[in-house]
Design a protein around this motif. Structure first.
Motif, PDB file in Angstrom:
ATOM      1  N   GLN A   7     -50.736 127.810 -12.093  1.00 37.67           N
ATOM      2  CA  GLN A   7     -49.835 127.285 -10.583  1.00 37.67           C
ATOM      3  C   GLN A   7     -50.579 127.842  -9.749  1.00 37.67           C
ATOM      4  OE1 GLN A   7     -46.137 127.076  -9.527  1.00 37.67           O
ATOM      5  NE2 GLN A   7     -47.134 125.273  -8.671  1.00 37.67           N
TER       6      GLN A   7
ATOM      7  N   TYR B  74     -54.535 127.460  -9.060  1.00 35.94           N
ATOM      8  CA  TYR B  74     -54.921 126.763  -8.525  1.00 35.94           C
ATOM      9  C   TYR B  74     -54.475 126.243  -6.677  1.00 35.94           C
ATOM     10  CZ  TYR B  74     -55.669 123.459 -12.143  1.00 35.94           C
ATOM     11  OH  TYR B  74     -57.531 122.604 -13.180  1.00 35.94           O
ATOM     12  N   ARG B  75     -53.180 126.685  -6.815  1.00 35.98           N
ATOM     13  CA  ARG B  75     -52.970 127.043  -5.193  1.00 35.98           C
ATOM     14  C   ARG B  75     -54.188 127.683  -4.647  1.00 35.98           C
ATOM     15  NH1 ARG B  75     -48.342 124.748  -4.518  1.00 35.98           N
ATOM     16  NH2 ARG B  75     -47.946 126.154  -2.210  1.00 35.98           N
ATOM     17  N   GLN B  76     -54.039 129.038  -4.757  1.00 37.76           N
ATOM     18  CA  GLN B  76     -55.685 129.878  -4.263  1.00 37.76           C
ATOM     19  C   GLN B  76     -56.660 129.388  -3.652  1.00 37.76           C
ATOM     20  OE1 GLN B  76     -55.817 133.655  -6.377  1.00 37.76           O
ATOM     21  NE2 GLN B  76     -57.070 134.541  -4.964  1.00 37.76           N
TER      22      GLN B  76
ATOM     23  N   ASP C 170     -54.088 120.948  -5.520  1.00 34.19           N
ATOM     24  CA  ASP C 170     -52.088 120.800  -6.042  1.00 34.19           C
ATOM     25  C   ASP C 170     -51.901 120.861  -7.744  1.00 34.19           C
ATOM     26  OD1 ASP C 170     -50.124 118.762  -5.748  1.00 34.19           O
ATOM     27  OD2 ASP C 170     -51.143 117.524  -4.345  1.00 34.19           O
ATOM     28  N   CYS C 171     -50.617 121.472  -7.739  1.00 35.10           N
ATOM     29  CA  CYS C 171     -50.041 121.962  -9.037  1.00 35.10           C
ATOM     30  C   CYS C 171     -48.876 122.700  -8.593  1.00 35.10           C
ATOM     31  CB  CYS C 171     -51.470 123.206  -9.514  1.00 35.10           C
ATOM     32  SG  CYS C 171     -50.648 123.329 -11.316  1.00 35.10           S
ATOM     33  N   SER C 172     -47.935 121.963  -9.100  1.00 29.43           N
ATOM     34  CA  SER C 172     -46.599 121.948  -9.134  1.00 29.43           C
ATOM     35  C   SER C 172     -46.174 122.142 -10.217  1.00 29.43           C
ATOM     36  CB  SER C 172     -46.475 120.480  -8.362  1.00 29.43           C
ATOM     37  OG  SER C 172     -45.930 120.221  -7.649  1.00 29.43           O
TER      38      SER C 172
ATOM     39  N   SER D 137     -42.956 123.025  -4.890  1.00 33.53           N
ATOM     40  CA  SER D 137     -43.992 122.993  -5.280  1.00 33.53           C
ATOM     41  C   SER D 137     -43.838 123.216  -7.249  1.00 33.53           C
ATOM     42  CB  SER D 137     -45.387 123.848  -4.897  1.00 33.53           C
ATOM     43  OG  SER D 137     -44.464 125.201  -5.028  1.00 33.53           O
TER      44      SER D 137
END
Length: 356
Positions: free
Chosen positions: A301, A304-306, A310-312, A352
Motif C-alpha cells: 500500500q 501504491y500511495r507513493q 488508490d490502494c486500501s 485507507s
C-alpha cells in the motif's frame, strides 16, 4: 459457556430479522477468545446452537412459503444460511456428521432459489477453445443498468457455498453478483486464468442490465491472485479486491529461503511492488482471503500511495487456535461490499487502512 455467549442461553430463534441476526452473530464472533475455542465442549454447544437457529429459520421459511408470504420466507432463508455459515466457521472435523452441514446448506440454497425464482441464474458461456465456462449470476434488485462484481471462488469452494454466504450480506444492495471459478479443470491445455475470466467480461458487456463502466472483481484465497491478474490485464475492471499481485513473489521468496536455508527478517520492499501496477482502485484483505500478511499488505500500500495510486487494506480480526483460525466473516463481507459500493459510486468514504 453457560449463557455468556449468544446464542447459547439467550437465543431468539426464528423471528428476528436478518439485520439483527447478523449483528448478533458479529458480536458473538467478537466476543470469542482462544481460551473459548480450545474448550471442545463449548465449541460443540455453539455449533449445536447455531444449527438449531438455522433449523428454526428453515421451518419459519417453509411455513411462510405455505402461507404465500414470499418476503418473510426470503428473509428467513437468508437468516438460516447465515446461521449455517456461523456453524461451519466454528466447526472442526468430527463436530458435525459427515454431509449433514452440506445437506443443510443445499436445502437452504434451494429454498433461496425458490423464493427469488429466476433471479439466481445458472449461466454457461462458450470459452471458445477453453471449453464451456459455468457460473452463477444474481442480478441487482433494481433492474436498470447496475454495477456488478465478479466473485472468483477459492479452490475447492463450490459456487453454491459462496452464494449461500454472500447472499445475506448482498441483500438490498443495488449490485449484481457473478460467481465463477478461475478455470475449468477439464481443460488440459495451459490457458491463463485471466484469459478465461475475460470471457466473463465479454458476457457481462452483452447484458443490458449491467453498467459496463462499473465492473469490479473480488477473489478469495487462490482467487485473489487471479483477480489481481485480471485487473492488471483488462481495463474494463473498475475496482479490485485482490492480493495486489504480491502473493506469488512472496511464495517464491519463501521457496528460495527454504532452498538456501538462509532466514531473512522481512520481505524486501522491491519484492512487494509488482512489475505492473493495477490501474484501478484496489483493496487487499489480509489473511486467508488473499494469503497476504499484514506487513506485506501495508508495504504494498505504501508503494501504491507513493505513486499516487488508490490502494486500501483491511485487517480482519482472526482468532488463532489449535484447530486453525476463526474469522468474523460477517464483518469482513460487510466491509468488502461497503468498499465496493464506495468505489463503484454509491457508498461513503472509507479509511485507507481498516482493522475489524
Amino acid at each position: 459457556m453457560q449463557g455468556d455467549h449468544w446464542p447459547h442461553g439467550s437465543c431468539d430463534g426464528a423471528g428476528a430479522n436478518l439485520a439483527r441476526l447478523r449483528h448478533r452473530a458479529s458480536e458473538f464472533f467478537d466476543s470469542l477468545s482462544v481460551a473459548d475455542l480450545v474448550r471442545e465442549r463449548s465449541r460443540h454447544l455453539w455449533v449445536s446452537d447455531w444449527l438449531r437457529v438455522a433449523d428454526d429459520y428453515r421451518i419459519s421459511a417453509e411455513s411462510a412459503r405455505r402461507d404465500e408470504s414470499a418476503p418473510i420466507a426470503l428473509e428467513a432463508w437468508l437468516c438460516s444460511l447465515t446461521a449455517l455459515e456461523v456453524a461451519r466457521s466454528l466447526s472442526s472435523p468430527g463436530d458435525i456428521a459427515d454431509g449433514d452441514l452440506s445437506d443443510r446448506l443445499d436445502i437452504g440454497l434451494r429454498g433461496l432459489e425458490n423464493e427469488v425464482g429466476p433471479a439466481i441464474q445458472h449461466v454457461t458461456i462458450d470459452g471458445l477453445d477453453r471449453g464451456p465456462l459455468t457460473g452463477l449470476f444474481r442480478p441487482a434488485f433494481h433492474q436498470e443498468r447496475s454495477p456488478v462484481v465478479i466473485c472468483i471462488a477459492d479452490e475447492g469452494v463450490t459456487l453454491g457455498a459462496m452464494m449461500s454466504r454472500l447472499s445475506p450480506a448482498y441483500c438490498h444492495r443495488n449490485m449484481s453478483l457473478l460467481l465463477v471459478h478461475a478455470g475449468n479443470a477439464s481443460i488440459r491445455r495451459p490457458f491463463k486464468a485471466e484469459h478465461m475470466l475475460a470471457c466473463w467480461l465479454d458476457y457481462l458487456a452483452a447484458r443490458p442490465d449491467v453498467d459496463t463502466r462499473r465492473i469490479a472483481v473480488y477473489g478469495e484465497g487462490a482467487g485473489a491472485s487471479h483477480a489481481s491478474r485480471l485487473a492488471m490485464s483488462d481495463r474494463r475492471i473498475a475496482a479490485a479486491v485482490c492480493d495486489g499481485g504480491i502473493a506469488t513473489p512472496i511464495m517464491r521468496r519463501a521457496w528460495l529461503r527454504r532452498k538456501s536455508g538462509v532466514e531473512q527478517a522481512a520481505t524486501p520492499p522491491d519484492w512487494l511492488q509488482p512489475s505492473r501496477r493495477i490501474p484501478c482502485p484496489l483493496l487487499v484483505v489480509v489473511g486467508s482471503r488473499s494469503m497476504v500478511w499484514e506487513e506485506d499488505a501495508l508495504a504494498l500500500q505504501a508503494g501504491y500511495r507513493q505513486a499516487g495510486a488508490d490502494c486500501s487494506t483491511v485487517v480482519p480480526n482472526c482468532i488463532p487456535h489449535p484447530l486453525g483460525e476463526v474469522e468474523n466473516f460477517i464483518a469482513v463481507d460487510n466491509f468488502i461490499l461497503e468498499w465496493l459500493d464506495n468505489k463503484l459510486g454509491g457508498g461513503r468514504q472509507l479509511d485507507s487502512v481498516t482493522r475489524l
